[in-house]
Design an enzyme around this catalytic site. Structure first.
Site, short mmCIF file in Angstrom:
data_model
loop_
_atom_site.label_atom_id
_atom_site.label_comp_id
_atom_site.label_asym_id
_atom_site.label_seq_id
_atom_site.Cartn_x
_atom_site.Cartn_y
_atom_site.Cartn_z
N ILE A 175 0.83 -1.20 0.00
CA ILE A 175 0.00 0.00 0.00
C ILE A 175 0.87 1.26 0.00
CG2 ILE A 175 -1.63 1.32 1.42
CD1 ILE A 175 -2.74 -1.47 2.39
N TYR B 80 -2.17 -7.12 17.29
CA TYR B 80 -2.16 -6.18 16.16
C TYR B 80 -3.45 -5.32 16.18
CZ TYR B 80 -2.58 -5.03 11.08
OH TYR B 80 -2.74 -4.42 9.87
N1 LIG Z 1 -2.48 -6.07 3.65
C1 LIG Z 1 -3.56 -6.06 4.43
O1 LIG Z 1 -4.41 -6.96 4.34
C2 LIG Z 1 -3.78 -4.92 5.40
C3 LIG Z 1 -5.04 -4.82 5.99
C4 LIG Z 1 -5.28 -3.80 6.89
C5 LIG Z 1 -4.28 -2.90 7.20
N2 LIG Z 1 -3.06 -3.01 6.61
C6 LIG Z 1 -2.04 -2.03 6.99
O2 LIG Z 1 -1.61 -1.35 5.84
C7 LIG Z 1 -0.28 -0.88 6.05
C8 LIG Z 1 0.58 -1.31 4.87
O3 LIG Z 1 0.61 -2.72 4.83
P1 LIG Z 1 0.90 -3.57 3.50
O4 LIG Z 1 -0.15 -4.60 3.42
O5 LIG Z 1 1.16 -2.68 2.36
O6 LIG Z 1 2.23 -4.33 3.99
P2 LIG Z 1 3.58 -4.69 3.24
O7 LIG Z 1 4.21 -5.74 4.10
O8 LIG Z 1 3.35 -4.97 1.79
O9 LIG Z 1 4.41 -3.33 3.34
C9 LIG Z 1 4.76 -2.80 4.60
C10 LIG Z 1 6.01 -1.97 4.45
O10 LIG Z 1 6.33 -1.49 5.75
C11 LIG Z 1 7.71 -1.71 5.99
N3 LIG Z 1 7.93 -1.89 7.42
C12 LIG Z 1 7.51 -2.92 8.19
N4 LIG Z 1 7.95 -2.76 9.44
C13 LIG Z 1 8.65 -1.60 9.47
C14 LIG Z 1 9.36 -0.91 10.49
N5 LIG Z 1 9.45 -1.40 11.72
N6 LIG Z 1 9.98 0.25 10.17
C15 LIG Z 1 9.92 0.75 8.92
N7 LIG Z 1 9.27 0.13 7.92
C16 LIG Z 1 8.66 -1.05 8.19
C17 LIG Z 1 8.04 -2.97 5.19
O11 LIG Z 1 9.44 -3.08 4.93
C18 LIG Z 1 7.21 -2.78 3.94
O12 LIG Z 1 7.90 -2.05 2.94
C19 LIG Z 1 0.19 -1.50 7.39
O13 LIG Z 1 0.04 -0.53 8.41
C20 LIG Z 1 -0.79 -2.62 7.61
O14 LIG Z 1 -0.94 -2.93 8.97
C21 LIG Z 1 -2.78 -4.00 5.70
#
Ligand SMILES: NC(=O)c1ccc[n+]([C@@H]2O[C@H](COP(=O)([O-])OP(=O)(O)OC[C@H]3O[C@@H](n4cnc5c(N)ncnc54)[C@H](O)[C@@H]3O)[C@@H](O)[C@H]2O)c1
Length: 257
Positions: free
Chosen positions: A27, A161
Site C-alpha cells: 500500500i 495487532y
Molecule cells: N495487507 C492487508 O491486508 C492490510 C489490511 C489492513 C491494514 N493493513 C495495513 O496497511 C499498512 C501497509 O501494509 P501492507 O499490506 O502494504 O504491507 P507490506 O508488508 O506490503 O508493506 C509494509 C512496508 O512497511 C515496511 N515496514 C515494516 N515494518 C517496518 C518498520 N518497523 N519500520 C519501517 N518500515 C517497516 C516494510 O518493509 C514494507 O515495505 C500497514 O500498516 C498494515 O498494517 C494492511
C-alpha cells in the site's frame, strides 16, 4: 486488477513535502507513486532501505528513501531532520508501515507481542511525535495513519495487532482535538484484507483470500491501488475540514457507524 490513474485531481499537494513510512512495498509503494504524481516531494522511510531507495528513484519528483526501523525513536528523529534539510518543511505524514504475524492469542508469546507493539503502536507514535513537533511550530500539517479494520471490528488471529490499530485510531482522534486550532488534521484510513506481502505471508495457499472474496460485498480483496486516492485526498487542501475521522476502504466488508 489495475486502475488507470488519471490526471492530478486533488488540490494542494504540489511541492508539499510528505513523509511516508513503509513505502518500499504494498500500500505504501502505491501511495508514494500517487503522491509524486500529484507533485508532492515524498520521503520514504522503510526498514527495507534498498527498497525505499528504489521506490524513491522510481517515483521521482525529488523523492528520497531512508532505511530505518520506525520503532527506533532516535533514528526517526534523525531521519525527520534529514528530510527537512534535504526537501524542506514537512507538510504531510502518512503513517503506513505496519507488520503482523497471524497467530491465535493463546499461542502467541511476549516476544511476538513486543515486536507487534513496537512496530504498530510505538512506530506511529515515534514518527508522529517527531513530525508533529515541527508542524505545530509552523501551525499547519496533515497526518493520515493507515490503521486497519482489525482495529474497528477485530480480526481472528490478530489480537495484539488489532489492539495496536485500535490504539492508532484513538491516537489520531486525540491529536485531531489537540491540534485542531493550529489547522493540523489527523485522520485514519482502515484497509480491509489487501493483496500485499503482509496478507500473502499469512495465507500462502490463498485459502483465506478465497473465503474473504465470498464475504466481501464488492467480491474481491483490496489491491494496493485502492488506497492512494483516499490518502491523497485526506492530505490535500480539499480535506481541510475533515479531522478525527476513520474511513474504511474495504469493499464493504465492514460498515462501521
Ligand atoms: N495487507 C492487508 O491486508 C492490510 C489490511 C489492513 C491494514 N493493513 C495495513 O496497511 C499498512 C501497509 O501494509 P501492507 O499490506 O502494504 O504491507 P507490506 O508488508 O506490503 O508493506 C509494509 C512496508 O512497511 C515496511 N515496514 C515494516 N515494518 C517496518 C518498520 N518497523 N519500520 C519501517 N518500515 C517497516 C516494510 O518493509 C514494507 O515495505 C500497514 O500498516 C498494515 O498494517 C494492511
Amino acid at each position: 486488477m489495475k486502475f488507470k490513474l488519471g490526471e492530478a485531481d486533488v488540490r494542494g499537494l504540489k511541492d508539499r513535502v510528505i513523509i511516508l513510512t513503509g513505502g518500499a512495498g504494498g500500500i505504501g509503494r502505491a501511495t508514494a507513486g500517487r503522491l509524486a504524481e500529484e507533485g508532492a516531494k515524498v520521503a520514504i522511510l522503510d526498514l527495507n532501505g534498498d527498497g525505499a531507495a528504489t521506490a524513491a528513484a522510481e517515483i521521482g519528483n525529488g523523492a528520497i528513501g531512508i532505511g530505518l526501523d520506525i520503532a527506533d525513536q532516535q533514528a526517526v528523529i534523525a531521519a525527520v531532520d534529514r528530510v527537512e534539510a534535504e526537501l524542506g518543511p514537512v507538510g504531510g505524514l502518512v503513517n503506513n508501515a505496519g507488520w503482523d504475524k497471524m497467530v491465535p492469542f493463546l499461542k502467541s508469546d511476549a516476544e511476538l507481542w513486543k515486536r507487534i507493539v513496537d512496530v504498530n503502536l510505538f512506530g506511529p507514535v515515534n514518527v508522529t511525535h517527531a513530525v508533529l513537533t515541527k508542524m505545530a511550530e509552523r501551525g499547519e500539517g496533515r497526518i493520515v495513519s493507515v490503521a486497519s479494520d482489525a482495529g474497528r471490528v477485530g480480526s481472528t488471529g490478530e489480537a495484539v495487532y488489532s489492539y495496536c490499530k485500535g490504539g492508532v485510531i484513538a491516537f489520531m482522534k486525540t491529536l485531531a482535538r489537540e491540534h485542531a486550532r493550529q489547522g493540523i488534521t489527523c485522520n485514519s484510513v482502515c484497509p480491509g484484507p489487501t493483496d500485499t506481502a503482509l496478507l500473502r505471508d499469512f495465507d500462502p495457499e490463498g485459502k483465506i483470500v478465497a473465503a474473504l472474496e465470498r464475504a466481501i460485498p464488492l467480491r474481491r480483496v483490496g489491491q494496493p491501488e485502492d488506497y492512494p486516492g483516499m490518502i491523497a485526498f485526506l492530505l490535500s487542501d480539499d480535506a481541510a475540514f475533515i479531522t478525527g475521522q476513520v474511513i474504511s476502504v474495504s469493499g464493504g466488508l465492514s460498515m462501521s457507524g
